[in-house]
Scaffold this active site. Structure first.
Site: not given
Lengths: 230, 81
Positions: A86, A203, A205
């Site tokens: 990002c 993302h 994560e």
């Protein structure tokens, strides 16, 4: 496996990334402050998401001129691996480590939702090489400037060199908004020439626990770690 | 010396903000407005009086930080009092 997560003023996905990497490697990644010139030898450096320096001037522009970028460039020239997620992708672009540009989403909307990514046929790299070409991963995005733009000649070069790593794809034939930002050719992530640097808008994560709604991010990051360890 | 840097998007680079402004202008009755492009202006104050040196410095600033030359063009003007 030694990993590090870079932190700038305004980074906000650093902790999630640390949690994810700790879960996979069993070791806590080191935190690298943006003013550091000397960083130890690491197997993987991650530049996490956020709004570094308030997104002033252009997203990632001020972070890309921070001291730590020189150390990251040295790490890359030694053949090191770097993942930018990002805002981390925006920083890699602004630092001219990856080519092209990330501009405002085509509908002028901050988009925060799950997307489906397809693994592309690309050069050997430590991020996707353990996954199948055409395999789909469900990973969320959350950004305002993720619309990948490349002039035609650069786009041609990226294709020829096999550097387009991830694309947003439809799940149903009639799906219209599968691309969250209007990026050229639905590009979601690109690689450096040597394949050791990946910049991606989604993302991973944020998809490491079933409570997140999915664990494809964990699958992706686990694959990275396994590929790097070899 | 004051320097004005005008940054604009290159031809062919999507300007969603410009498009949104255009459609709003059209809605207000300005039907003849066929295109809107947006940009930004950066005003620099340099402690320098040599015009050539000021222009040289401003250009360097543009190339190194102020402008993303992949998608943006720039124009430097010295503001005369």
């Amino acid at each position: 496996m030694r990993t590090g997560v870079v932190i700038f003023p305004g980074s906000n996905c650093d902790r999630d990334m640390i949690v994810a990497l700790r879960k996979i490697t069993g070791k806590t990644p080191i935190k690298i402050w943006h003013k550091e010139y000397d960083i130890p030898n690491l197997d993987l450096i991650v530049i996490p998401g956020g709004f570094t320096f308030g997104d002033y001037l252009r997203c990632g522009a001020l972070a890309a001129r921070s001291p730590v970028i020189t150390s990251i460039k040295n790490h890359i020239s030694r053949g090191g691996t770097v993942l930018g997620v990002c805002n981390g992708f925006q920083i890699l672009i602004e630092a001219k480590i990856l080519p092209g540009s990330l501009i405002r989403n085509n509908k002028l909307l901050f988009t925060c939702r799950e997307t489906t990514l397809e693994v592309q046929s690309c050069i050997k790299n430590p991020f996707l090489s353990g996954l199948k070409i055409g395999e789909c991963l469900k990973i969320p995005v959350a950004h305002n400037e993720g619309n990948y733009f490349a002039p035609e000649d650069l786009l041609k070069q990226l294709k020829e060199e096999g550097r387009i790593a991830l694309k947003y794809v439809k799940q149903k034939d009639n799906e219209k908004n599968y691309n969250p930002n209007g990026s050229t050719e639905d590009i979601a992530g690109i690689l450096s020439k040597n394949g050791k640097v990946l910049g991606m808008m989604p993302h991973p994560e944020r998809a490491i626990n079933y409570l997140h709604g999915g664990t494809d991010g964990l699958k992706f990051l686990t694959n990275c770690v396994e590929q790097i360890i070899g | 010396m004051k320097v004005i840097v005008n940054v604009s998007r290159k031809e062919g680079v999507l300007d969603p903000e410009g498009q949104a402004i255009k459609s709003s202008l059209n809605n207000l009755g300005f039907e003849h407005c066929s295109d809107v492009r947006t940009g930004k202006q950066i005003i620099l104050n340099l402690d320098q009086n040599n015009e050539t040196e000021v222009l040289k410095q401003a250009k360097k600033m543009c190339e190194e930080l102020l402008v993303n030359t992949v998608i943006e063009n720039y124009e430097i003007n010295i503001l005369k009092d």
